[in-house]
Motif scaffolding. Structure first.
Motif, PDB file in Angstrom:
ATOM      1  N   GLU C 279      42.856  26.394  66.841  1.00 51.41           N
ATOM      2  CA  GLU C 279      44.157  25.971  67.364  1.00 51.41           C
ATOM      3  C   GLU C 279      45.068  27.174  67.586  1.00 51.41           C
ATOM      4  OE1 GLU C 279      44.831  21.497  65.550  1.00 51.41           O
ATOM      5  OE2 GLU C 279      45.423  23.206  64.341  1.00 51.41           O
ATOM      6  N   LYS C 325      49.431  22.554  65.628  1.00 50.30           N
ATOM      7  CA  LYS C 325      49.253  21.309  66.368  1.00 50.30           C
ATOM      8  C   LYS C 325      50.405  21.142  67.355  1.00 50.30           C
ATOM      9  CE  LYS C 325      46.726  17.456  65.049  1.00 50.30           C
ATOM     10  NZ  LYS C 325      46.027  17.263  63.795  1.00 50.30           N
ATOM     11  N   ALA C 326      51.627  21.381  66.845  1.00 51.68           N
ATOM     12  CA  ALA C 326      52.813  21.213  67.684  1.00 51.68           C
ATOM     13  C   ALA C 326      52.795  22.207  68.850  1.00 51.68           C
ATOM     14  CB  ALA C 326      54.063  21.433  66.841  1.00 51.68           C
ATOM     15  N   GLN C 329      50.459  21.153  71.751  1.00 49.51           N
ATOM     16  CA  GLN C 329      50.601  19.808  72.297  1.00 49.51           C
ATOM     17  C   GLN C 329      51.037  19.862  73.753  1.00 49.51           C
ATOM     18  OE1 GLN C 329      50.676  17.033  69.068  1.00 49.51           O
ATOM     19  NE2 GLN C 329      48.972  17.717  70.217  1.00 49.51           N
TER      20      GLN C 329
END
Ligand code: ATP
Ligand code: ATP
Ligand code: MG
Ligand code: MG
Lengths: 258, 324, 329, 324, 258
Positions: C279, C325-326, C329
């Motif tokens: 990520e 993750k943010a 996105q």
């Protein structure tokens, strides 16, 4: 080769004198109070049955074994060799029964083993391969019939060729005494004749030779003096001119006393 | 005239040689290396990129140095199982001295001396004590790693030194400094083995110790010398190792042990002693490094790598079958 | 997200679309420690899963073993010459990869450091720029085990420690943490190295119990050895009398905790670490600024939560903070 | 009369033997073991407690079995570097079969067969391919661990089986079943080596391969046989290993490799082949296990243990100095 | 020992016939189209210089080397031995020049190497050590003078003692042909006499013997037929009764043609 050694350096003509030399391997008494003398400039023969102790005596003189008792006098000095190096320094060259060749080295490397010719380049001493190879060719060609290439490994040689190399090595360096332990055992007729010639020539040049052989005809033909060993003891010595093959055989087999 | 004949003879000799399987066998490691290079290059063109070659050469340097040391020992029919732990000990000694502020040159010296001393100990015990090489060096393997742990108190020392960093990253074109050092070591070793009395006596000791003794060669001195050389080279390797990983660690480095022996044997040196080359083990080391590098480049899975290494090692050795 | 501990490198903003690859689609190379251990396999699984989910390509390489420092360096160097835009590295020691990392930094590639940190001083002197560090604190894991041991043995007593290879960094950190974590009533009487091998741990634990008949607990530096120690305890009939706590949180260990043969394991989530590593690469490729230091989840697994842990393994069962993750996105 | 003389002769022979250093050297491992036992017992009385003896014997079982296999190989002047990885592969094969529900007997069989096959591969490549043992088994070392990793997908399989559990915990008094198995293996090996034609041919192959060939002994068949035996015993070791730790793991087990060779050499078997005993390596293995056990009992720090092991190994080997 | 073999099994009296046997080692042409025959119940001698190829021919016949061309017919059948085992099965025992002893095994183990006496115990065959040891004592005592202990390792024996052991081994098992490659090279007088006696006795018992020797006196004394090799070729054969030592020497050295 070297100049004829002066026979007058010691009171008698003895070059080598063994006095009461004894050596045992565990229970095996290989040498029991062996005493004998070798005169300068002579060919001395040493005979005896298999296992009589001849090679063991040779190994004591050439610095491989050290006697457990008794003394060895060489050229006037009592010797106590700690290694074969000492013996070679003192002037004793040996052709061992096992030949003592290094199979993986070439003929010339074996001939010059521990006697290498070097060129000095400042602090480093580099081998002079060319010099050693050409000298080797000369040395070998005097002796062998089917001359082996000096650059081939000893592993490739036949039994007789190996023996020739070992003899060349011992004869090729000036020394006071050359010991030959059954030098012609594996040799053919022609090679044997050449070796015998070489031995005679060495005597003429003033070297002393100690010859071990089971071939009594050869012994009678070449030697000046014969010593006989039996079961680890030296049971007698004769001037070759004053004895006969039969007497020697009788001494070897124990049919006659000293 | 004479010259012309000689040249013709030479040419004939060469073409005969090329047809002789034995010739290829002597050069098994080289043949293996060339085949590997062709295969890897075909599958991944970055393999022969300057960058990758450079990193392979640097990666091979330590192994080459150890393999040269191992060659000396193996040529006398011995084996130095302690070579990797000796390197570890040298690295730790170096690291401790550096951390204690001895400065780079003195610390390097200490590292090499510490390793050389292990070599001397090996040699003396083997030669004077007349104990099998295998068991003595197995013992010093354990003892040297123990000493390294004790000295380091089990902790790595990070060493940041611009000179060392330069050593591990700089170089002459694609030849990193550490590879250059390895090449110099190999050259000196080659001259020692084939152009000095010491080298001849060493091969005689390995090939026929009793004959060598009968000719007045001190096999004991030779044995002590080769283990000292092996230890000293392990010390040199230690410095390159510290330069490379930037730390002196008491880690075992076991892979270096087996790889050093593998490089020597792939290089056509007999474990029974008496024969040997330096170029062989040199190429053997390169082969092993290129193999792992190539497999990594191809992205071969971690699980399949040991299998592939094993198969290539056996195949390369198959070539040596035709030796002698 | 990132609170404690000095980050290994500053959170540098990496140019989007570094060498090669379309913007937002990084080509990732990962170099981890060694695949003969389930811990690193879980890490690889995390990397692979996230790569698949995000549709990015990833090449994973590992060292031959957990001690193969130079081999790992060689592998990174092998990959460094190739056309990857983002490198995820889990170095065996603090410095063994420095050389390759320096080269990567020179080429302006994104470097994500996971699990074991790169030595900050070494990184600084070699001009290594790390985009982010994601990992667990092994000292912290040891502390958790120590605290749990104190809870299990309120009346105190003698405990022993079974470590990995003598001198190993990870093992050392976990053991150090354990010693800090235990209360004053517990006393570490012996530390033994068992080379990360289950068989050796079994033998060593048997011997240690013989030497210290009053022993009440073992701290073991990884699960594999922990299971060996549990076996040794069972063999000598001391199940329940001698407690064992290990570190890692492998599936087998979780089952052993559930079955009661192991009294606890400090679960680190290599899966999550690998997952976040990818990520991070994606976020960097998208031109985002990465947080410099991200803490991966750690959980103390006991009989009470073993079922839960087993159900979600290799992922953590609890919620955890994933700052990347943010970003993607 | 005749008998009485004979007995007197025997007695004399014995007392002569006891005075002979060579005798002590043949039994170096035993002497070392006795000295160790005395020292450890003096320092820590639990050392010779029944419980500790029992656990030492069980811990020694696998090493004894591997050392016996290694002895066969070393007696032919070879070496099996793959013995530990072969064991790993056997364990993994066993584990996978068991997990797939093959049942215990079939799974055991598969484990042994898998290991034996590695042995056969070693033997065939070495004998037919005429490649040095060292490099072939180094290759299979790598290949077998690769295969184990692939088969197991890198994960351990937990195996809980009452029979296996009984194997690793039950026994005859202080003799655990696995030790009993090791003793049986050693006895059979002893009979094979000294009381069958195969054993004589094996020693001849190791001592003088060319002479053996000239006498019509197929040294190839002997080589293949010894590696197969070594592989099979590694398979047996694998089952005991799985029984002991309750899991089949693709771990490297490197310590078993060096220890198996060390046990053999400490047991007075020459690495040059042609000579050997089984009792020697048996005691050698016990010595190594007792050493680590004793050091742990005494609470010797983990950093000092490798140093102590190294020193004891060299000291024990010093005794073998007087051999021959 | 065995019953006298029937001399009538093949049309002529030939037990062994080599036809155009050739073998090279790399560039060395050790054997070049060698053809010779050995008659049943006779002692045939093979002589030649060192490196002439005698041992190589022996190794072809006893299954160690395979000829690159030519054929060998033994006892009426063309043979193609793949191993020394085959040759021993066919009834050819050899005393190699290298002796082919295993130094680390005892005398009795060497004597019975690959001919071990076993006791069957159900499926397993265990060595009958006692039987082998007592048989060994008998075998050795017929030949050696300083009898080595049958339980001592060969490593401890002297060169001559070893040769005695190797000869005992070849003579001790019933065979059609016994090949001896320089069997008396390292032996003393007494041992040589015993070996010559043994060779004569073997002929009387109906065995055929191929004897390689550099000792021409011995050859003339013992053999019925002499073959001469020179540089890999067989350059001639003579009935011993119809030739002289001088003629053989001339053939060996190349001074005479066929
Ligand atoms: N290293 C040794 N260890 C044990 N015994 C030995 C050793 N060397 C020789 N012997 C023994 O010593 C005795 C004398 O051996 P030596 O080799 O000196 O005999 P030799 O007279 O040279 O016999 P040959 O004519 O057969 O060569 C023999 O019985 C032999 O077995
Ligand atoms: N294995 C081999 N490899 C290479 N050359 C060999 C080999 N065996 C023998 N030769 C060569 O073949 C030739 C014949 O050797 P052979 O041993 O047959 O001679 P020989 O007649 O037995 O001699 P000798 O009387 O010295 O024993 C020699 O030149 C030898 O160097
Ligand atoms: Mg002699
Ligand atoms: Mg011959």
């Amino acid at each position: 080769m070297t100049a004829r050694p002066d026979p007058g350096t010691s009171t008698d003509g003895a070059l080598l004198r063994c006095e009461n030399v004894s050596l045992s391997f565990g229970n095996v008494r290989a040498l029991v109070e062996v005493s004998l003398t070798l005169r300068r400039g002579e060919i001395t023969a040493l005979v005896g049955d298999n296992g009589a102790g001849k090679s063991t005596l040779v190994r004591c003189v050439s610095g491989i074994h050290r006697p457990q008792s008794g003394r060895i006098v060489f050229d006037g000095d009592e010797i106590d060799f700690h290694s074969p190096e000492d013996a070679r320094e003192a002037g004793i060259e040996t052709v061992h029964q096992t030949l003592a060749l290094v199979e993986d080295l070439t003929v010339w490397q074996n001939l010059f083993l521990n006697r290498e010719i070097v060129r000095r380049l400042g602090p480093v001493a580099l081998l002079d391969r060319r010099a050693m190879q050409s000298r080797s060719k000369e040395m070998v060609s005097t002796l062998a019939v089917n001359v082996p290439a000096v650059r081939s490994r000893v592993r490739r040689l036949s039994g007789g060729q190996r023996q020739a190399v070992a003899i060349c090595r011992a004869a090729g360096f000036s020394s006071k005494l050359v010991i030959m332990d059954e030098p012609t055992a594996a040799l053919g007729v022609q090679e044997t004749a050449r070796v015998e010639e070489l031995i005679s020539r060495m005597r003429e040049e003033g070297h002393s030779v100690l010859l071990i052989s089971h071939n009594f005809i050869q012994v009678m033909r070449l030697s000046d003096q014969v010593w006989v060993m039996r079961a680890g003891r030296c049971v007698g010595g004769r001037r070759t001119a004053e004895t006969s093959g039969e007497e020697i055989v009788a001494l070897v087999t124990g049919a006659a006393g000293q | 005239m004479a010259n012309a004949t000689l040249a013709a003879g030479d040419r004939e000799a060469w073409s005969a040689r090329l047809k002789d399987l034995g010739f290829w066998a002597e050069w098994a490691a080289l043949v293996g290396l060339v085949v590997l290079v062709i295969v890897f290059q075909a599958l991944n063109p970055t393999f022969l990129s300057a960058g990758n070659i450079a990193s392979m050469l640097v990666a091979a340097a330590i192994l080459i140095i150890l393999a040269v040391g191992q060659t000396f020992v193996i040529a006398t029919a011995g084996i130095d199982l302690s070579i990797a732990s000796t390197m570890t000990l040298g690295a730790v000694a170096f690291g401790q001295a550096y951390a204690a502020g001895w400065g780079l040159p003195l610390s390097c010296l200490l590292g090499i001396v510490a390793s050389a001393l292990v070599g001397v100990a090996n040699g003396v015990i083997i030669a004077r004590g007349k104990i099998t090489d295998f068991i003595v060096t197995l013992g010093t393997l354990s003892a040297a790693s123990g000493l390294a742990l004790i000295l380091a108190d089990g902790k790595p020392v990070t060493i940041i030194d611009p000179v060392l960093l330069g050593l591990s990253t700089g170089g002459l074109g694609i030849f990193g400094w550490s590879f250059v050092i390895a090449v110099v070591v190999a050259l000196v070793a080659h001259v020692m083995l084939f152009h000095t009395r010491f080298g001849t006596h060493l091969l005689a000791t390995g090939g026929a110790p009793e004959s060598a003794t009968a000719m007045g060669i001190s096999t004991e001195r030779i044995k002590i010398a080769v283990y000292t050389i092996s230890g000293t080279l392990a010390g040199l390797g230690a410095i390159l190792l510290v330069a490379r990983i930037g730390a002196a660690e008491p880690a075992a480095n076991t892979s270096f042990l087996l790889n050093s022996v593998a490089a020597v044997v792939l290089g056509g040196v007999s474990l029974f002693g008496g024969r040997g080359t330096i170029i062989g083990p040199f190429i053997g080391a390169m082969l092993l490094v290129a193999l792992v590098n190539g497999l990594t480049l191809l992205g071969v899975s971690q699980f399949y790598q040991p299998l592939a290494v094993g198969i290539v090692v056996v195949l390369a050795a198959l070539l040596t079958r035709f030796q002698r | 997200a990132c609170a404690s501990g000095e980050p290994a490198g500053p959170g540098v903003r990496v140019e989007a679309a570094a060498a090669g690859g379309p913007a937002g689609q990084p080509r990732i190379a990962a170099v981890i420690k060694g695949l003969d251990n389930p811990f690193f396999q879980a890490m690889k699984q995390g990397i692979d899963d996230q790569a698949r989910a995000g549709g990015v390509t990833v090449t994973v390489q590992a060292a031959n073993s957990i001690t193969d420092t130079t081999g790992q360096a060689d592998k990174l160097n092998g990959l460094a010459g190739q056309d990857f835009s983002c490198y995820v590295v889990n170095p065996i020691s603090g410095t063994n990869l420095i050389q390759g990392l320096a080269r990567l930094s020179m080429l302006n590639k994104t470097v994500v450091n996971i699990d074991s940190p790169v030595d900050p001083a070494a990184a600084k002197s070699a001009n290594v720029k790390l985009a982010t560090y994601i990992g667990t604190d092994n000292v912290e894991a040891g502390k958790m085990a120590g605290r749990r041991m104190t809870e299990l043995l309120p009346s105190g007593g003698d405990v022993a420690v079974i470590g990995g290879i003598a001198g190993d960094v990870t093992s050392g950190a976990r053991v150090q943490g354990f010693q800090q974590g235990i209360g004053p009533n517990l006393k570490v009487v012996q530390t033994v190295a068992a080379n990360w091998e289950r068989q050796m741990a079994l033998t060593a634990a048997t011997d240690v119990m013989r030497a210290n008949p009053n022993l009440v607990g073992f701290f073991v530096a990884n699960d594999d050895m922990g299971l060996g120690v549990a076996r040794a305890i069972a063999n000598s009939g001391k199940t329940g009398k001698v407690k064992v706590i290990s570190v890692d949180g492998n599936k087998d260990a979780l089952e052993a905790v559930k079955a009661g043969t192991l009294d606890g394991t400090v679960s680190q989530y290599p899966y999550a670490i690998g997952h976040m590593g990818v990520e991070a690469c994606q976020a960097a490729a998208a031109g985002k600024t990465l947080p410099p230091n991200v803490k991966a989840p750690v959980e103390m697994i006991t009989k009470d939560n073993a079922d839960q842990a087993l159900a979600s393994t290799p992922k953590p069962f609890g919620a955890y903070d994933d700052p990347f993750k943010a970003l993607i996105q």
